[in-house]
Design a protein around this motif. Structure first.
Motif, PDB file in Angstrom:
ATOM      1  N   GLU A 145      18.736   8.262   1.319  1.00 26.83           N
ATOM      2  CA  GLU A 145      19.236   7.020   0.734  1.00 26.83           C
ATOM      3  C   GLU A 145      19.066   5.821   1.664  1.00 26.83           C
ATOM      4  OE1 GLU A 145      20.055   6.828  -2.435  1.00 26.83           O
ATOM      5  OE2 GLU A 145      19.454   8.938  -2.426  1.00 26.83           O
ATOM      6  N   LYS A 146      18.720   6.084   2.919  1.00 21.92           N
ATOM      7  CA  LYS A 146      18.533   4.988   3.866  1.00 21.92           C
ATOM      8  C   LYS A 146      17.189   4.314   3.607  1.00 21.92           C
ATOM      9  CE  LYS A 146      17.934   4.037   8.811  1.00 21.92           C
ATOM     10  NZ  LYS A 146      17.901   4.613  10.177  1.00 21.92           N
ATOM     11  N   PRO A 147      17.175   3.016   3.375  1.00 27.87           N
ATOM     12  CA  PRO A 147      15.878   2.340   3.187  1.00 27.87           C
ATOM     13  C   PRO A 147      15.106   2.268   4.492  1.00 27.87           C
ATOM     14  CG  PRO A 147      17.666   0.742   3.231  1.00 27.87           C
ATOM     15  CD  PRO A 147      18.315   2.091   3.270  1.00 27.87           C
ATOM     16  N   ARG A 148      13.860   2.665   4.457  1.00 26.76           N
ATOM     17  CA  ARG A 148      13.013   2.636   5.653  1.00 26.76           C
ATOM     18  C   ARG A 148      11.682   1.988   5.304  1.00 26.76           C
ATOM     19  NH1 ARG A 148      15.227   7.888   5.819  1.00 26.76           N
ATOM     20  NH2 ARG A 148      16.403   8.352   7.709  1.00 26.76           N
ATOM     21  N   ARG A 149      11.157   1.221   6.233  1.00 24.81           N
ATOM     22  CA  ARG A 149       9.795   0.728   6.060  1.00 24.81           C
ATOM     23  C   ARG A 149       8.837   1.823   6.494  1.00 24.81           C
ATOM     24  NH1 ARG A 149       9.018  -5.089   8.681  1.00 24.81           N
ATOM     25  NH2 ARG A 149      10.886  -4.561   9.894  1.00 24.81           N
ATOM     26  N   LEU A 150       8.006   2.256   5.565  1.00 24.09           N
ATOM     27  CA  LEU A 150       7.031   3.297   5.832  1.00 24.09           C
ATOM     28  C   LEU A 150       5.633   2.750   5.584  1.00 24.09           C
ATOM     29  CD1 LEU A 150       8.581   6.346   3.902  1.00 24.09           C
ATOM     30  CD2 LEU A 150       8.859   5.805   6.325  1.00 24.09           C
ATOM     31  N   VAL A 151       4.724   3.048   6.499  1.00 23.77           N
ATOM     32  CA  VAL A 151       3.308   2.755   6.303  1.00 23.77           C
ATOM     33  C   VAL A 151       2.574   4.082   6.427  1.00 23.77           C
ATOM     34  CG1 VAL A 151       1.302   1.445   7.056  1.00 23.77           C
ATOM     35  CG2 VAL A 151       3.602   0.444   7.293  1.00 23.77           C
ATOM     36  N   LEU A 152       2.098   4.593   5.308  1.00 20.54           N
ATOM     37  CA  LEU A 152       1.386   5.871   5.284  1.00 20.54           C
ATOM     38  C   LEU A 152      -0.113   5.575   5.275  1.00 20.54           C
ATOM     39  CD1 LEU A 152       3.474   7.781   2.579  1.00 20.54           C
ATOM     40  CD2 LEU A 152       3.971   7.433   5.016  1.00 20.54           C
ATOM     41  N   VAL A 153      -0.802   6.064   6.287  1.00 23.03           N
ATOM     42  CA  VAL A 153      -2.223   5.756   6.464  1.00 23.03           C
ATOM     43  C   VAL A 153      -3.041   7.004   6.171  1.00 23.03           C
ATOM     44  CG1 VAL A 153      -3.971   4.848   8.029  1.00 23.03           C
ATOM     45  CG2 VAL A 153      -1.597   4.049   8.215  1.00 23.03           C
ATOM     46  N   ASP A 154      -3.675   7.035   5.019  1.00 30.69           N
ATOM     47  CA  ASP A 154      -4.613   8.086   4.604  1.00 30.69           C
ATOM     48  C   ASP A 154      -4.032   9.498   4.752  1.00 30.69           C
ATOM     49  OD1 ASP A 154      -7.269   7.255   3.569  1.00 30.69           O
ATOM     50  OD2 ASP A 154      -7.964   8.997   4.669  1.00 30.69           O
ATOM     51  N   PRO A 155      -2.906   9.783   4.099  1.00 28.74           N
ATOM     52  CA  PRO A 155      -2.324  11.130   4.195  1.00 28.74           C
ATOM     53  C   PRO A 155      -3.186  12.160   3.469  1.00 28.74           C
ATOM     54  CG  PRO A 155      -1.190   9.857   2.514  1.00 28.74           C
ATOM     55  CD  PRO A 155      -2.135   8.904   3.197  1.00 28.74           C
ATOM     56  N   PRO A 156      -3.342  13.358   4.031  1.00 29.10           N
ATOM     57  CA  PRO A 156      -4.078  14.407   3.320  1.00 29.10           C
ATOM     58  C   PRO A 156      -3.439  14.693   1.960  1.00 29.10           C
ATOM     59  CG  PRO A 156      -3.825  15.002   5.612  1.00 29.10           C
ATOM     60  CD  PRO A 156      -2.981  13.782   5.391  1.00 29.10           C
ATOM     61  N   THR A 157      -4.244  14.605   0.915  1.00 26.42           N
ATOM     62  CA  THR A 157      -3.771  14.877  -0.437  1.00 26.42           C
ATOM     63  C   THR A 157      -4.149  16.276  -0.894  1.00 26.42           C
ATOM     64  OG1 THR A 157      -5.769  13.803  -1.295  1.00 26.42           O
ATOM     65  CG2 THR A 157      -3.782  12.458  -1.134  1.00 26.42           C
ATOM     66  N   PRO A 194      11.114   0.008   0.755  1.00 26.90           N
ATOM     67  CA  PRO A 194       9.824  -0.519   1.183  1.00 26.90           C
ATOM     68  C   PRO A 194       8.913   0.560   1.753  1.00 26.90           C
ATOM     69  CG  PRO A 194      11.466  -0.985   2.844  1.00 26.90           C
ATOM     70  CD  PRO A 194      12.187  -0.300   1.709  1.00 26.90           C
ATOM     71  N   ALA A 195       7.758   0.714   1.169  1.00 30.58           N
ATOM     72  CA  ALA A 195       6.749   1.656   1.648  1.00 30.58           C
ATOM     73  C   ALA A 195       5.410   1.178   1.125  1.00 30.58           C
ATOM     74  CB  ALA A 195       7.040   3.073   1.159  1.00 30.58           C
ATOM     75  N   ILE A 196       4.360   1.600   1.806  1.00 42.78           N
ATOM     76  CA  ILE A 196       3.008   1.231   1.401  1.00 42.78           C
ATOM     77  C   ILE A 196       2.064   2.334   1.864  1.00 42.78           C
ATOM     78  CG2 ILE A 196       2.498  -0.083   3.521  1.00 42.78           C
ATOM     79  CD1 ILE A 196       1.053  -2.138   1.710  1.00 42.78           C
ATOM     80  N   LEU A 197       0.987   2.529   1.133  1.00 40.76           N
ATOM     81  CA  LEU A 197      -0.031   3.508   1.523  1.00 40.76           C
ATOM     82  C   LEU A 197      -1.357   2.786   1.701  1.00 40.76           C
ATOM     83  CD1 LEU A 197      -0.529   7.102   0.234  1.00 40.76           C
ATOM     84  CD2 LEU A 197      -2.507   5.598   0.437  1.00 40.76           C
ATOM     85  N   THR A 250       5.459   2.985  -8.014  1.00 38.81           N
ATOM     86  CA  THR A 250       6.202   1.901  -7.355  1.00 38.81           C
ATOM     87  C   THR A 250       5.670   1.558  -5.973  1.00 38.81           C
ATOM     88  OG1 THR A 250       7.852   3.345  -6.302  1.00 38.81           O
ATOM     89  CG2 THR A 250       8.278   2.669  -8.575  1.00 38.81           C
ATOM     90  N   ILE A 251       4.889   2.467  -5.368  1.00 39.06           N
ATOM     91  CA  ILE A 251       4.418   2.258  -3.997  1.00 39.06           C
ATOM     92  C   ILE A 251       2.998   1.688  -4.016  1.00 39.06           C
ATOM     93  CG2 ILE A 251       4.042   3.296  -1.741  1.00 39.06           C
ATOM     94  CD1 ILE A 251       6.948   3.414  -2.711  1.00 39.06           C
ATOM     95  N   PRO A 252       2.770   0.524  -3.413  1.00 41.14           N
ATOM     96  CA  PRO A 252       1.418  -0.046  -3.398  1.00 41.14           C
ATOM     97  C   PRO A 252       0.445   0.834  -2.623  1.00 41.14           C
ATOM     98  CG  PRO A 252       3.064  -1.697  -2.796  1.00 41.14           C
ATOM     99  CD  PRO A 252       3.764  -0.380  -2.790  1.00 41.14           C
ATOM    100  N   ILE A 253      -0.779   0.917  -3.115  1.00 38.96           N
ATOM    101  CA  ILE A 253      -1.863   1.630  -2.450  1.00 38.96           C
ATOM    102  C   ILE A 253      -2.999   0.638  -2.237  1.00 38.96           C
ATOM    103  CG2 ILE A 253      -3.537   3.521  -2.621  1.00 38.96           C
ATOM    104  CD1 ILE A 253      -1.541   4.949  -4.490  1.00 38.96           C
TER     105      ILE A 253
END
Length: 274
Positions: A121-133, A213-216, A239-242
């Motif tokens: 529940e804690k909001p965190r800024r995450l930047v995910l860079v090319d995670p293995p799918t 807040p998060a972005i990929l 909801t998460i921008p790519i």
């Protein structure tokens, strides 16, 4: 001659292991926890940590378990949950209250798992860079275990920049030399079991639960997050921008440093809403 690294070496105990961390500065804009990839000890992120620290951020980069100067974990303890628990322990050990987590490749998977499994529940800024799918029902990870073993064994015997460049043709020479210096510190079991996890552990359940807040960020030429996978990600969590970074494969900041920072900097400083 050894390549100079700007970060301060620190050692802390977390989640049952002794972890080595590179600590950059005491910035007043927040603390970035940067999580590297499968064969990328903390030193390989120096070229990213330095400009981020100059922007006013404190940057903390750990050697993941089984890499660099961090303890080697027992076999069977290289699951995504193990890595995520390490991150939670490190953040507690450093008393970081409002972290920004940037993860590349394996590190992006870890960042997502950490956000979901630890105080979701804690909001965190995450930047995910090319995670293995890759994962169950989604096909293999595009770099084979044999390719990782070849690179590891060549570095241990003493590889040349020219040999390394056949795997990373766009990289600057400094980063190739640095990789050759630190790659031998990666434990083979850590690499192989993590690689197996890319195909046995599903990233999508973590991804689907992430909130802003998060972005990929994905490489426009990446085989790890190709357009079809990007479409699946968008459907699973619209909801998460790519954002695709042009001129980059999987190793985005190494392939196109300027393009990566043109997107990352405004995300971190509030110039881009996400």
């Amino acid at each position: 001659m050894a390549i100079e690294i700007s970060g301060r070496s620190r050692f802390v105990r977390a989640n049952g292991l002794r972890h080595h961390v590179l600590d950059y500065g005491r910035g007043d804009k927040g603390t970035i926890v940067m999580l590297p990839g499968i064969t990328s000890p903390a030193a390989t992120a120096d070229f990213l940590a330095v400009p981020l620290s100059k922007m006013g951020f404190r940057v903390v980069v750990p050697d993941l378990r089984g890499r660099g100067q961090t303890d080697i974990a027992p076999s069977g303890q290289y699951r995504i949950e193990d890595y995520a628990a390490d991150v939670a322990g490190l953040i507690d050990a450093f008393d970081i209250a409002d972290e920004i987590v940037i993860g590349h490749s394996l590190g992006a998977r870890i960042a997502a798992a950490y956000a979901v499994l630890h105080d979701p529940e804690k909001p965190r800024r995450l930047v995910l860079v090319d995670p293995p799918t890759s994962g169950p029902g989604r096909g293999p990870y595009p770099t084979s275990r044999d390719s990782f073993l070849t690179q590891l064994n060549e570095a241990k015997r003493g590889s040349s920049v020219e040999e390394a460049r056949r795997f990373y043709p766009k990289w600057p020479e400094r980063e190739l030399r640095l990789r050759l210096d630190v790659l031998p510190s990666c434990d083979e079991t850590a690499v192989l079991e993590t690689h197996a996890g890319f195909e046995s552990e599903d990233f999508f359940p973590f991804w689907a639960k992430l909130k802003r807040p998060a972005i990929l960020l994905r490489g426009a030429e990446s085989p790890v997050v190709p357009p079809s996978a990007a479409a699946d990600l968008a459907a699973a969590n619209p909801t998460i921008p790519i954002i695709a970074i042009p001129g980059a494969g999987h190793m985005i900041p190494w392939d196109n440093f300027r393009g990566f920072f043109e997107v990352l900097a405004p995300v971190l400083t509030g110039g881009r809403k996400h």
